[in-house]
Design a protein around this motif. Structure first.
Motif, PDB file in Angstrom:
ATOM      1  N   PHE A 107       0.851  -1.192   0.000  1.00 12.72           N
ATOM      2  CA  PHE A 107       0.000   0.000   0.000  1.00 12.72           C
ATOM      3  C   PHE A 107       0.889   1.244   0.000  1.00 12.72           C
ATOM      4  CE2 PHE A 107      -2.292   3.428   2.224  1.00 12.72           C
ATOM      5  CZ  PHE A 107      -3.435   3.504   1.442  1.00 12.72           C
ATOM      6  N   VAL A 108       0.434   2.254  -0.736  1.00 11.49           N
ATOM      7  CA  VAL A 108       1.134   3.547  -0.709  1.00 11.49           C
ATOM      8  C   VAL A 108       0.110   4.657  -0.905  1.00 11.49           C
ATOM      9  CG1 VAL A 108       1.752   3.414  -3.165  1.00 11.49           C
ATOM     10  CG2 VAL A 108       3.028   4.923  -1.692  1.00 11.49           C
ATOM     11  N   ILE A 109       0.334   5.746  -0.215  1.00 13.87           N
ATOM     12  CA  ILE A 109      -0.506   6.932  -0.416  1.00 13.87           C
ATOM     13  C   ILE A 109       0.427   8.143  -0.435  1.00 13.87           C
ATOM     14  CG2 ILE A 109      -1.018   7.190   2.074  1.00 13.87           C
ATOM     15  CD1 ILE A 109      -3.830   8.166   1.249  1.00 13.87           C
ATOM     16  N   ASN A 110       0.143   9.096  -1.333  1.00 12.10           N
ATOM     17  CA  ASN A 110       1.008  10.277  -1.404  1.00 12.10           C
ATOM     18  C   ASN A 110       0.230  11.546  -1.067  1.00 12.10           C
ATOM     19  OD1 ASN A 110      -0.267  11.286  -3.804  1.00 12.10           O
ATOM     20  ND2 ASN A 110       0.916   9.818  -5.003  1.00 12.10           N
ATOM     21  N   ASN A 111       0.921  12.675  -1.100  1.00  9.55           N
ATOM     22  CA  ASN A 111       0.315  13.956  -0.684  1.00  9.55           C
ATOM     23  C   ASN A 111      -0.906  14.326  -1.532  1.00  9.55           C
ATOM     24  OD1 ASN A 111       2.507  14.271  -2.620  1.00  9.55           O
ATOM     25  ND2 ASN A 111       2.040  16.443  -2.584  1.00  9.55           N
ATOM     26  N   GLN A 112      -0.895  13.913  -2.816  1.00  6.80           N
ATOM     27  CA  GLN A 112      -2.033  14.254  -3.682  1.00  6.80           C
ATOM     28  C   GLN A 112      -3.244  13.352  -3.437  1.00  6.80           C
ATOM     29  OE1 GLN A 112      -0.452  14.171  -7.641  1.00  6.80           O
ATOM     30  NE2 GLN A 112       0.852  15.943  -7.293  1.00  6.80           N
ATOM     31  N   GLN A 113      -2.988  12.176  -2.898  1.00  7.21           N
ATOM     32  CA  GLN A 113      -4.074  11.200  -2.684  1.00  7.21           C
ATOM     33  C   GLN A 113      -4.672  11.286  -1.285  1.00  7.21           C
ATOM     34  OE1 GLN A 113      -1.506   7.965  -3.546  1.00  7.21           O
ATOM     35  NE2 GLN A 113      -2.186   7.718  -5.667  1.00  7.21           N
ATOM     36  N   ALA A 114      -4.000  11.968  -0.387  1.00  9.08           N
ATOM     37  CA  ALA A 114      -4.482  12.047   1.006  1.00  9.08           C
ATOM     38  C   ALA A 114      -5.834  12.757   1.035  1.00  9.08           C
ATOM     39  CB  ALA A 114      -3.459  12.775   1.866  1.00  9.08           C
ATOM     40  N   GLU A 115      -6.808  12.123   1.695  1.00 11.63           N
ATOM     41  CA  GLU A 115      -8.169  12.687   1.718  1.00 11.63           C
ATOM     42  C   GLU A 115      -8.337  13.738   2.793  1.00 11.63           C
ATOM     43  OE1 GLU A 115      -8.844   8.873   2.306  1.00 11.63           O
ATOM     44  OE2 GLU A 115      -9.295   8.310   0.236  1.00 11.63           O
ATOM     45  N   SER A 116      -7.437  13.769   3.749  1.00  9.20           N
ATOM     46  CA  SER A 116      -7.531  14.756   4.826  1.00  9.20           C
ATOM     47  C   SER A 116      -6.115  15.158   5.237  1.00  9.20           C
ATOM     48  CB  SER A 116      -8.270  14.148   6.021  1.00  9.20           C
ATOM     49  OG  SER A 116      -7.563  13.007   6.477  1.00  9.20           O
ATOM     50  N   ASN A 117      -6.057  16.214   6.001  1.00 15.47           N
ATOM     51  CA  ASN A 117      -4.751  16.647   6.502  1.00 15.47           C
ATOM     52  C   ASN A 117      -4.923  17.112   7.953  1.00 15.47           C
ATOM     53  OD1 ASN A 117      -2.109  17.308   6.713  1.00 15.47           O
ATOM     54  ND2 ASN A 117      -2.143  18.980   5.199  1.00 15.47           N
ATOM     55  N   PRO A 118      -4.384  16.370   8.894  1.00 10.96           N
ATOM     56  CA  PRO A 118      -3.543  15.185   8.771  1.00 10.96           C
ATOM     57  C   PRO A 118      -4.314  13.975   8.244  1.00 10.96           C
ATOM     58  CG  PRO A 118      -3.958  15.687  11.102  1.00 10.96           C
ATOM     59  CD  PRO A 118      -4.565  16.782  10.320  1.00 10.96           C
ATOM     60  N   VAL A 119      -3.558  13.082   7.616  1.00 12.24           N
ATOM     61  CA  VAL A 119      -4.152  11.865   7.091  1.00 12.24           C
ATOM     62  C   VAL A 119      -4.124  10.798   8.190  1.00 12.24           C
ATOM     63  CG1 VAL A 119      -2.003  10.897   6.126  1.00 12.24           C
ATOM     64  CG2 VAL A 119      -4.185  10.359   5.051  1.00 12.24           C
ATOM     65  N   GLU A 120      -5.141   9.940   8.167  1.00 16.99           N
ATOM     66  CA  GLU A 120      -5.225   8.904   9.201  1.00 16.99           C
ATOM     67  C   GLU A 120      -5.398   7.541   8.543  1.00 16.99           C
ATOM     68  OE1 GLU A 120      -7.646  10.515  12.416  1.00 16.99           O
ATOM     69  OE2 GLU A 120      -8.013   8.459  13.042  1.00 16.99           O
ATOM     70  N   LEU A 121      -4.578   6.590   8.939  1.00 16.13           N
ATOM     71  CA  LEU A 121      -4.633   5.240   8.362  1.00 16.13           C
ATOM     72  C   LEU A 121      -4.733   4.223   9.492  1.00 16.13           C
ATOM     73  CD1 LEU A 121      -1.625   5.814   5.939  1.00 16.13           C
ATOM     74  CD2 LEU A 121      -4.015   5.740   5.241  1.00 16.13           C
ATOM     75  N   LEU A 122      -5.579   3.215   9.285  1.00 18.54           N
ATOM     76  CA  LEU A 122      -5.706   2.156  10.280  1.00 18.54           C
ATOM     77  C   LEU A 122      -5.169   0.872   9.666  1.00 18.54           C
ATOM     78  CD1 LEU A 122      -6.960   1.529  13.157  1.00 18.54           C
ATOM     79  CD2 LEU A 122      -8.922   0.630  11.897  1.00 18.54           C
ATOM     80  N   LEU A 123      -4.068   0.378  10.212  1.00 21.82           N
ATOM     81  CA  LEU A 123      -3.452  -0.842   9.678  1.00 21.82           C
ATOM     82  C   LEU A 123      -3.931  -2.034  10.502  1.00 21.82           C
ATOM     83  CD1 LEU A 123      -1.368  -1.978   7.617  1.00 21.82           C
ATOM     84  CD2 LEU A 123       0.342  -1.779   9.416  1.00 21.82           C
ATOM     85  N   VAL A 124      -4.550  -2.971   9.809  1.00 25.97           N
ATOM     86  CA  VAL A 124      -5.098  -4.135  10.514  1.00 25.97           C
ATOM     87  C   VAL A 124      -4.501  -5.417   9.943  1.00 25.97           C
ATOM     88  CG1 VAL A 124      -7.279  -2.956  11.022  1.00 25.97           C
ATOM     89  CG2 VAL A 124      -7.098  -4.335   8.962  1.00 25.97           C
ATOM     90  N   GLY A 125      -4.425  -6.434  10.804  1.00 30.78           N
ATOM     91  CA  GLY A 125      -3.915  -7.728  10.362  1.00 30.78           C
ATOM     92  C   GLY A 125      -4.940  -8.425   9.478  1.00 30.78           C
ATOM     93  N   LYS A 126      -4.439  -9.258   8.576  1.00 20.87           N
ATOM     94  CA  LYS A 126      -5.323  -9.994   7.668  1.00 20.87           C
ATOM     95  C   LYS A 126      -6.219 -10.924   8.489  1.00 20.87           C
ATOM     96  CE  LYS A 126      -4.710 -12.776   3.523  1.00 20.87           C
ATOM     97  NZ  LYS A 126      -3.745 -13.613   2.828  1.00 20.87           N
TER      98      LYS A 126
END
Lengths: 195, 174
Positions: B106-125
Motif C-alpha cells: 500500500f502507498v498513499i502520497n500527498n495528492q491522494q491524502a483525503e484529509s490533513n492530517p491523514v489517518e490510516l488504520l493498519l489491521v492484520g489480515k
C-alpha cells in the motif's frame, strides 16, 4: 556392488551436489535474471515490477538485495546505470558529463553510489542532484559533472571509488514514460576524461 | 553403470533446482528480517522513528535517497491494529507499507491524502478491527513489516520546516 548401496551412494551424491549447486547459484542467478528482464534505455535499466506484488521470486529477491523498500511504478520509477552511454563501466577515476532535459515526472533526482551500494563519502556531503536544485544551462539543458574534483555548479562527487553506479528516480512519472520506459528521454552519460 | 550416472545427474539437477528456488524465495524474508531485527532491532515496534538527512555514514538500507527525509515504523499487528496519523505537506510526501516478503502492499502520497492530517488504520489480515472512524483501513498481508514515510526536500532552506512536518507523523495501537 549391491543395488541398495548403489542407490544410497547415488542419493547422497545427488543431495550433496544438488544442495551445493543450488546454494552457490542462487545469488548469481537472481542478478542474471534481474538484468535479463530489465527494460533497457541506453545505459539505464529498470523493471516496472519493482516493489509490486506481481514481482516473481527472482525479481523480488533482486530488489530486496539492491533496492529494499522500493516503491511501485505508480509512485516512482527507478533507473540504474552501471556504465556510460558508450557501454563502458562507470569508474571513480574518470570524469563524466550527465546531460538531460526536463523529465516526464513530478520530480526527479540522480544519485551516485559506490560499489557497496551506499552513498560515497565526501566533505561537501553532496550525493545527488535533483531537478529543483540543478542550475540549467542557457540552452535549457541540465549538465551534471560527475567527478572526483569539485566543479562550480551541478557537481556530483564520485570520490575515489573504483566503480560507480547511478540511480535515476522519477517520482509520479508520466503515462508516456510508464507505457514505454525504453523510449523515454533519459540522461546521456558521456566520459570526459580519465586519470 | 551409465544408467546409474544418468539417474544421479538427473537427481542432482532436480535437487539443485529445488534448493535454488527455496534459497531465492527466502532472500527477501531474510533481508527484511535482518533489517527489522538487526539494523533497526533497537527500535520499539509500532512507533514512528524520524530519520535525518541521509549521509554516507548511514548503512541501514542500501541505495538510500539523499533527497528525502525518511521516517520508519516497524509494525506489528499480531495483537492490535495500529492507527497512523501524519501531517501532509504540499511538496511530495508518501507513506508506503512493506510486508515481511518486501512487497509494497500500500502507498498513499500527498495528492491522494483525503484529509490533513491523514489517518490510516493498519489491521492484520483476517483480524477484527475497531471502528475506523475517519481513517482509511489498510490490510496488512503479514503481521510484521515496515512502514516508510518519504518527504521530498525541495531545497535545503526548507529543511527546518519540512523536519517539523515530518515529526508530526505518529502511531498508536488501537
Amino acid at each position: 556392488m549391491a543395488k541398495p548401496i548403489k542407490f544410497l551412494i547415488a542419493a547422497v551424491v545427488a543431495l550433496v551436489l544438488g544442495v551445493g549447486i543450488g546454494y552457490v547459484t542462487a545469488s548469481p542467478l537472481v542478478d542474471l535474471i534481474f538484468v535479463s528482464k530489465a527494460v533497457k534505455n541506453g545505459p539505464w535499466m529498470t523493471n516496472l515490477d519493482i516493489g509490486s506484488q506481481q514481482a516473481g521470486p527472482y525479481l523480488r529477491a533482486a530488489i530486496a538485495r539492491h533496492g529494499l523498500l522500493a516503491l511501485t511504478k505508480s509512485e516512482a520509477v527507478y533507473f540504474s546505470a552501471y556504465s556510460d552511454s558508450d557501454g563502458q563501466p562507470l569508474r571513480g577515476s574518470c570524469d563524466y558529463a550527465i546531460e538531460c532535459e526536463d523529465m516526464d515526472a513530478e520530480w526527479w533526482s540522480i544519485t551516485v553510489y559506490g560499489k557497496d551500494n551506499f552513498l560515497i563519502p565526501n566533505p561537501q556531503n553532496i550525493y545527488s542532484c535533483n531537478g529543483n536544485s540543478l542550475v540549467r544551462d542557457a540552452d535549457g539543458m541540465f549538465r551534471i559533472h560527475l567527478s572526483a574534483t569539485p566543479k562550480e555548479v551541478n557537481w556530483l562527487p564520485s570520490g575515489n571509488e573504483e566503480s560507480l553506479s547511478l540511480t535515476l528516480r522519477l517520482y509520479k512519472a508520466g503515462n508516456a514514460l510508464l507505457n514505454d520506459p525504453a523510449a523515454a528521454q533519459l540522461p546521456r552519460i558521456t566520459k570526459v576524461k580519465c586519470q | 553403470m551409465k544408467k546409474w550416472i544418468g539417474w544421479t545427474a538427473l537427481a542432482t539437477i532436480l535437487v539443485a533446482v529445488v534448493t535454488n528456488f527455496i534459497m531465492v524465495m527466502a532472500i527477501p524474508y531474510d533481508i527484511m528480517d535482518e533489517t527489522m531485527n538487526k539494523k533497526f532491532g533497537a527500535l520499539p515496534r509500532n512507533m514512528v522513528f524520524h530519520g535525518q538527512l541521509k549521509t554516507a555514514e548511514d548503512r541501514s538500507v542500501v541505495r538510500p535517497s539523499p533527497d528525502l527525509l525518511y521516517s520508519i515504523l516497524l509494525y506489528d499487528v499480531s495483537k492490535n491494529p495500529i492507527r497512523i496519523t501524519a501531517k501532509v505537506p504540499e511538496s511530495y510526501w508518501s507513506v508506503s507499507f512493506f510486508a515481511s516478503n518486501s512487497d509494497n502492499f500500500f502507498v498513499i502520497n500527498n495528492q491522494q491524502a483525503e484529509s490533513n492530517p491523514v489517518e490510516l488504520l493498519l489491521v492484520g489480515k483476517d483480524k477484527p478491527h475497531p471502528d475506523a472512524g475517519n481513517a482509511r483501513v489498510v490490510v496488512a498481508p503479514s503481521e510484521r513489516g515496515i512502514v516508510l514515510f518519504r518527504l521530498f526536500i525541495t531545497d535545503v532552506q526548507a529543511l527546518p520546516e519540512l523536519a517539523k512536518i515530518q515529526k508530526q507523523a505518529f502511531c498508536k495501537e488501537d
